[in-house]
Design an enzyme around this catalytic site. Structure first.
Site, mmCIF file in Angstrom:
data_model
loop_
_atom_site.group_PDB
_atom_site.id
_atom_site.type_symbol
_atom_site.label_atom_id
_atom_site.label_comp_id
_atom_site.label_asym_id
_atom_site.label_seq_id
_atom_site.Cartn_x
_atom_site.Cartn_y
_atom_site.Cartn_z
ATOM 1 N N LYS A 11 0.809 -1.233 0.000
ATOM 2 C CA LYS A 11 0.000 0.000 0.000
ATOM 3 C C LYS A 11 0.838 1.278 0.000
ATOM 4 O O LYS A 11 0.406 2.308 -0.492
ATOM 5 C CB LYS A 11 -0.955 -0.003 1.201
ATOM 6 C CG LYS A 11 -2.057 -1.033 1.040
ATOM 7 C CD LYS A 11 -3.084 -0.990 2.133
ATOM 8 C CE LYS A 11 -4.135 -2.066 1.874
ATOM 9 N NZ LYS A 11 -5.247 -2.039 2.785
ATOM 10 N N ASN A 57 -4.865 2.076 -1.718
ATOM 11 C CA ASN A 57 -5.465 0.751 -1.957
ATOM 12 C C ASN A 57 -6.249 0.699 -3.264
ATOM 13 O O ASN A 57 -6.690 -0.360 -3.671
ATOM 14 C CB ASN A 57 -6.358 0.321 -0.780
ATOM 15 C CG ASN A 57 -7.714 0.980 -0.818
ATOM 16 O OD1 ASN A 57 -7.841 2.129 -1.243
ATOM 17 N ND2 ASN A 57 -8.738 0.269 -0.398
#
Ligand code: ATR
Length: 265
Positions: A65, A86
């Protein structure tokens, strides 16, 4: 047919393809959503597929991420504030990184009518999803956040970003109202978090970001100590719903059927 992808490592546990493909079908969209286990050195190539329109959108899960950020052209405010991406998409020839984990967590607490205002939170873990949890909790009025992580430097790093964070050693407990597992401990069956449940007390909310398995040892034990428990299933569905909206401009439904799809199979 448009292609969408979730990247991570490990990725086997991800139910994103199941959920997105269900919504894609329900909404008569000509697309397919796949999952791909990648290594860090593969990120560049995957992002270039988005640039070349071979892929139309990417979801990012652990442990990438933060690692995807250098390969993107722009970040939304939420992604920037948390250093965590994300959801990736292309807009006006730019590759944009967004964060729907924040909104997902917020919606999930709202769904169970949990009012955070004035409460104290204890977060376990300082990995990819932790900044999103911190950001969401602060946004909705938490009064204090204590955080502990096995590797203390990572907790201290978060404290640089959020100075009012109270960092304690891994293994210590904090007197809090909501205890959140934001580590990856629990994904494997034998994973257990060392925690003194008797010190935490009862009638607290134990929230596990993990949704598969649906009942981690963290939640099972918390329940034994008479606490309320919640897994990350609804948060997961909400972050996916927000990503779906970004990509397809349609708000897909979260109902019992959708939540059933996310039951452990
Ligand atoms: P990353 O740390 O690369 O961002 P992540 O999956 O997003 O990856 O985060 C994993 C989280 O679970 C981290 O908080 C990690 O702790 P460390 O920072 O010390 O690695 C935590 N974690 C994973 N395995 C663990 C274990 N066996 N014991 C304690 N914490 C663990």
């Amino acid at each position: 047919m448009k292609k969408y992808l979730v990247i991570g490592n490990p990725i086997e546990h991800s139910l994103s393809p199941k959920l997105h493909n269900y919504w894609i079908k329900e909404n008569n969209i000509d697309a397919i959503y796949d999952k791909k286990s990648i290594k860090e050195e593969d990120i560049k190539e995957i992002i270039s597929k988005l640039k070349n329109d071979n892929i139309s959108g990417i979801n990012v899960t652990v442990p990438f991420k933060k690692k995807v950020i250098p390969f993107l052209n722009e970040l939304t405010t939420l992604a920037q504030e948390t250093d965590s991406v994300n959801t990736i998409y292309k807009k006006e020839n730019k590759i944009i990184g967004d964060n729907t984990d924040i909104g997902g967590f917020e919606h999930a607490l709202k769904h169970i009518n949990y009012n955070v205002r004035g409460k104290k939170a204890f977060i376990l873990g300082a990995g990819g999803v932790a900044p999103s949890i911190i950001y969401a909790l602060k946004k909705i009025g938490i009064s204090k956040i204590t955080l502990s992580n096995r590797t203390k430097e990572k907790a201290e790093f978060l404290k640089n970003k959020y100075p009012d964070l109270n960092v304690i050693n891994w293994g210590e407990t904090s007197n809090s109202d909501i205890i959140i597992n934001a580590t990856s401990l629990g994904l494997k069956e034998n994973d257990e978090i060392k925690l003194d449940y008797s010190k935490i007390g009862k009638n607290k909310l134990f929230y596990d970001i993990i949704y598969n398995p649906g009942k981690t040892k963290f939640l099972i034990k918390a329940k034994k100590f008479n606490n309320k428990i919640e897994n990350g299933k609804y948060m997961f569905a909400c972050q996916a719903q927000l990503a779906f909206q970004i990509w397809h401009n349609v708000k897909p439904i979260i109902n019992e059927k959708v939540l059933e799809l996310l039951e452990n199979d």
